[in-house]
Write an enzyme that holds these catalytic residues in place. Sequence first.
Site, PDB file in Angstrom:
ATOM      1  N   TYR A  45      -7.371  -0.481 -11.330  1.00 52.08           N
ATOM      2  CA  TYR A  45      -7.550  -1.635 -10.427  1.00 52.08           C
ATOM      3  C   TYR A  45      -8.699  -1.357  -9.451  1.00 52.08           C
ATOM      4  CZ  TYR A  45      -6.185  -5.304  -7.076  1.00 52.08           C
ATOM      5  OH  TYR A  45      -6.159  -6.405  -6.243  1.00 52.08           O
ATOM      6  N   GLY A  96     -12.059  -0.785 -11.229  1.00 49.24           N
ATOM      7  CA  GLY A  96     -12.440  -2.040 -11.883  1.00 49.24           C
ATOM      8  C   GLY A  96     -13.029  -3.004 -10.865  1.00 49.24           C
ATOM      9  N   SER A 152       7.487  -9.409  -1.372  1.00 48.08           N
ATOM     10  CA  SER A 152       8.427 -10.069  -2.278  1.00 48.08           C
ATOM     11  C   SER A 152       9.642  -9.172  -2.533  1.00 48.08           C
ATOM     12  CB  SER A 152       7.733 -10.467  -3.581  1.00 48.08           C
ATOM     13  OG  SER A 152       6.925  -9.425  -4.051  1.00 48.08           O
ATOM     14  N   ARG A 194       0.396  -1.350   6.511  1.00 49.87           N
ATOM     15  CA  ARG A 194      -0.394  -2.401   5.864  1.00 49.87           C
ATOM     16  C   ARG A 194      -0.556  -3.526   6.880  1.00 49.87           C
ATOM     17  NH1 ARG A 194      -0.494   1.202   2.727  1.00 49.87           N
ATOM     18  NH2 ARG A 194      -0.335   1.180   0.450  1.00 49.87           N
ATOM     19  N   PRO A 207      -2.038   4.379  -0.355  1.00 49.01           N
ATOM     20  CA  PRO A 207      -2.794   4.561   0.895  1.00 49.01           C
ATOM     21  C   PRO A 207      -1.872   4.695   2.110  1.00 49.01           C
ATOM     22  CG  PRO A 207      -3.768   2.826  -0.431  1.00 49.01           C
ATOM     23  CD  PRO A 207      -2.459   3.178  -1.073  1.00 49.01           C
TER      24      PRO A 207
HETATM   25  P1  NAD Z   1      -1.507 -12.873  -9.157  1.00 47.44           P
HETATM   26  O1  NAD Z   1      -1.104 -11.789 -10.085  1.00 47.44           O
HETATM   27  O2  NAD Z   1      -0.452 -13.827  -8.702  1.00 47.44           O
HETATM   28  O3  NAD Z   1      -2.695 -13.735  -9.768  1.00 47.44           O
HETATM   29  C1  NAD Z   1      -3.607 -13.249 -10.707  1.00 47.44           C
HETATM   30  C2  NAD Z   1      -3.803 -14.333 -11.769  1.00 47.44           C
HETATM   31  O4  NAD Z   1      -4.780 -13.874 -12.721  1.00 47.44           O
HETATM   32  C3  NAD Z   1      -2.525 -14.612 -12.553  1.00 47.44           C
HETATM   33  O5  NAD Z   1      -2.333 -16.008 -12.649  1.00 47.44           O
HETATM   34  C4  NAD Z   1      -2.775 -13.988 -13.926  1.00 47.44           C
HETATM   35  O6  NAD Z   1      -2.053 -14.607 -14.966  1.00 47.44           O
HETATM   36  C5  NAD Z   1      -4.283 -14.167 -14.041  1.00 47.44           C
HETATM   37  N1  NAD Z   1      -4.931 -13.224 -14.972  1.00 47.44           N
HETATM   38  C6  NAD Z   1      -4.750 -11.890 -15.052  1.00 47.44           C
HETATM   39  N2  NAD Z   1      -5.537 -11.386 -16.015  1.00 47.44           N
HETATM   40  C7  NAD Z   1      -6.231 -12.429 -16.558  1.00 47.44           C
HETATM   41  C8  NAD Z   1      -7.182 -12.546 -17.599  1.00 47.44           C
HETATM   42  N3  NAD Z   1      -7.612 -11.473 -18.297  1.00 47.44           N
HETATM   43  N4  NAD Z   1      -7.669 -13.776 -17.888  1.00 47.44           N
HETATM   44  C9  NAD Z   1      -7.252 -14.881 -17.208  1.00 47.44           C
HETATM   45  N5  NAD Z   1      -6.335 -14.826 -16.213  1.00 47.44           N
HETATM   46  C10 NAD Z   1      -5.845 -13.607 -15.887  1.00 47.44           C
HETATM   47  O7  NAD Z   1      -2.199 -12.149  -7.899  1.00 47.44           O
HETATM   48  P2  NAD Z   1      -2.815 -12.760  -6.551  1.00 47.44           P
HETATM   49  O8  NAD Z   1      -2.182 -12.063  -5.448  1.00 47.44           O
HETATM   50  O9  NAD Z   1      -2.840 -14.226  -6.599  1.00 47.44           O
HETATM   51  O10 NAD Z   1      -4.313 -12.201  -6.654  1.00 47.44           O
HETATM   52  C11 NAD Z   1      -5.418 -13.028  -6.994  1.00 47.44           C
HETATM   53  C12 NAD Z   1      -6.696 -12.212  -6.869  1.00 47.44           C
HETATM   54  O11 NAD Z   1      -6.849 -11.751  -5.527  1.00 47.44           O
HETATM   55  C13 NAD Z   1      -6.734 -10.980  -7.768  1.00 47.44           C
HETATM   56  O12 NAD Z   1      -8.042 -10.822  -8.279  1.00 47.44           O
HETATM   57  C14 NAD Z   1      -6.402  -9.859  -6.820  1.00 47.44           C
HETATM   58  O13 NAD Z   1      -6.967  -8.641  -7.248  1.00 47.44           O
HETATM   59  C15 NAD Z   1      -7.018 -10.341  -5.525  1.00 47.44           C
HETATM   60  N6  NAD Z   1      -6.351  -9.739  -4.364  1.00 47.44           N
HETATM   61  C16 NAD Z   1      -5.134 -10.183  -3.953  1.00 47.44           C
HETATM   62  C17 NAD Z   1      -4.530  -9.577  -2.866  1.00 47.44           C
HETATM   63  C18 NAD Z   1      -3.192 -10.023  -2.335  1.00 47.44           C
HETATM   64  O14 NAD Z   1      -2.675  -9.387  -1.435  1.00 47.44           O
HETATM   65  N7  NAD Z   1      -2.596 -11.085  -2.807  1.00 47.44           N
HETATM   66  C19 NAD Z   1      -5.152  -8.511  -2.209  1.00 47.44           C
HETATM   67  C20 NAD Z   1      -6.384  -8.078  -2.683  1.00 47.44           C
HETATM   68  C21 NAD Z   1      -6.979  -8.708  -3.753  1.00 47.44           C
HETATM   69  N1  UDP Z   2       6.448  -0.437  -0.866  1.00 47.39           N
HETATM   70  C1  UDP Z   2       7.734  -0.093  -0.473  1.00 47.39           C
HETATM   71  N2  UDP Z   2       8.789  -0.632  -1.138  1.00 47.39           N
HETATM   72  C2  UDP Z   2       8.633  -1.534  -2.150  1.00 47.39           C
HETATM   73  C3  UDP Z   2       7.329  -1.896  -2.538  1.00 47.39           C
HETATM   74  C4  UDP Z   2       6.257  -1.318  -1.876  1.00 47.39           C
HETATM   75  O1  UDP Z   2       7.917   0.699   0.461  1.00 47.39           O
HETATM   76  O2  UDP Z   2       9.650  -1.997  -2.684  1.00 47.39           O
HETATM   77  C5  UDP Z   2       5.293   0.130  -0.131  1.00 47.39           C
HETATM   78  C6  UDP Z   2       4.222   0.755  -1.015  1.00 47.39           C
HETATM   79  O3  UDP Z   2       4.538   2.109  -1.292  1.00 47.39           O
HETATM   80  C7  UDP Z   2       2.999   0.611  -0.127  1.00 47.39           C
HETATM   81  C8  UDP Z   2       3.256  -0.685   0.632  1.00 47.39           C
HETATM   82  O4  UDP Z   2       4.655  -0.940   0.526  1.00 47.39           O
HETATM   83  O5  UDP Z   2       2.929   1.678   0.783  1.00 47.39           O
HETATM   84  C9  UDP Z   2       2.491  -1.873   0.072  1.00 47.39           C
HETATM   85  O6  UDP Z   2       2.731  -1.919  -1.313  1.00 47.39           O
HETATM   86  P1  UDP Z   2       2.227  -3.105  -2.245  1.00 47.39           P
HETATM   87  O7  UDP Z   2       2.588  -2.727  -3.642  1.00 47.39           O
HETATM   88  O8  UDP Z   2       2.720  -4.395  -1.713  1.00 47.39           O
HETATM   89  O9  UDP Z   2       0.647  -3.144  -2.055  1.00 47.39           O
HETATM   90  P2  UDP Z   2      -0.517  -2.051  -1.926  1.00 47.39           P
HETATM   91  O10 UDP Z   2       0.059  -0.671  -2.002  1.00 47.39           O
HETATM   92  O11 UDP Z   2      -1.406  -2.356  -3.075  1.00 47.39           O
HETATM   93  O12 UDP Z   2      -1.095  -2.326  -0.603  1.00 47.39           O
END
Ligand code: NAD
Ligand code: UDP
Length: 316
Positions: free
Chosen positions: A150, A153, A194, A216, A279
């Site tokens: 991730y 990428g 969630s 966070r 992190p």
């Molecule tokens: P999400 O998983 O709900 O949404 C991602 C969407 O991309 C999904 O609908 C999934 O089906 C689609 N998808 C995955 N691979 C695909 C592919 N190869 N082709 C077409 N569709 C594809 O996650 P989100 O939280 O809505 O995140 C959306 C974007 O924002 C992502 O790029 C994620 O990396 C970025 N982002 C989100 C957060 C956050 O906290 N929500 C934080 C940092 C970055």
């Molecule tokens: N985390 C936790 N319990 C859970 C899910 C996540 O304590 O059931 C922690 C996880 O280890 C991280 C933080 O919550 O330190 C945020 O995790 P998340 O997967 O939401 O996002 P990211 O680590 O990518 O910020």
Amino acid sequence: MKKYHFNKRILVTGGAGFLGSHLCEALIKQDSDVLCVDNFFTGRRGNVAHLLDNPRFEILRHDVTFPLFVEVDEIYNLACPASPIHYQHDPVQTTKTSVIGAINMLGLAKRVGAKILQASTSEVYGDPDIHPQPESYWGKVNPIGLRSCYDEGKRCAETLFFDYNRQMNLPIKVARIFNTYGPNMHPNDGRVVSNFIMQALRNEPITIYGSGEQTRSFCYASDLIDGFIKLMDSPKEITGPINLGNPGEFTMIELAQTVIDLTESKSELVFEALPEDDPKQRKPDISLAKATLGWEPKVDLAAGLKPTIKYFRQYI
Ligand code: NAD
Ligand code: UDP
């Protein structure tokens, strides 16, 4: 002579996901024609079901690792699983989605002359030594760990965006999103907000990974979408990368306690192993977004958790 008004045609990849669905809705409200492209790996048709009858909305099942030929004016590239559980399920596909997906969407933008925005992430900073994180910090990322598919990428996608900008003069926008939450998250998404809400609503133990002292910063979805659209609409010279997130910083224990209070849950905390490369701290420096976009989040954690909890109640 009669004047015709053409609406903007906007492609949202990952449009059936959590953030994508909110973005599609906001863009339609602004009178744009929206093409939502998704392979439904983590996204759900239900997230956009209320838009299906709208003549401005169109949905296409497509995987962005394959080329796409459509005519659009703007592209928001969100396709990529965002939860560690989901992006680690098929790590090779995750890297392909970020890297080949970016190449395909940048190629499309170049061919049709579209402006393109990349949903990048605070994960480009890895497990950061600098706190809070400004855009100038290059990060501390493990290139061979479980999160690398991730993180690296998304870093490579940023590289591609800036090379297309320098080499082909393509108009680009790169947003670095910090942990964002809200309605339309998948109930089994696996991310912390969630997980904690579902566990609290079921009066099940709340799973704290590690000591729970890691931090966070949580941004509510509507604030993030407002930032996305402001960035897309900003002048060409504003490319980013630009942090979008809420600087309010919480430990996971504080988050758990807030969720327990708001849900009036009987859940207790249980401590589980900390995942690899998790992190220790994360908080955005948003001075650049404030200065260049006039953007800052408005919804604090308790105010954003309330509608989110209400949304998750349907799944218990
Ligand atoms: P999400 O998983 O709900 O949404 C991602 C969407 O991309 C999904 O609908 C999934 O089906 C689609 N998808 C995955 N691979 C695909 C592919 N190869 N082709 C077409 N569709 C594809 O996650 P989100 O939280 O809505 O995140 C959306 C974007 O924002 C992502 O790029 C994620 O990396 C970025 N982002 C989100 C957060 C956050 O906290 N929500 C934080 C940092 C970055
Ligand atoms: N985390 C936790 N319990 C859970 C899910 C996540 O304590 O059931 C922690 C996880 O280890 C991280 C933080 O919550 O330190 C945020 O995790 P998340 O997967 O939401 O996002 P990211 O680590 O990518 O910020």
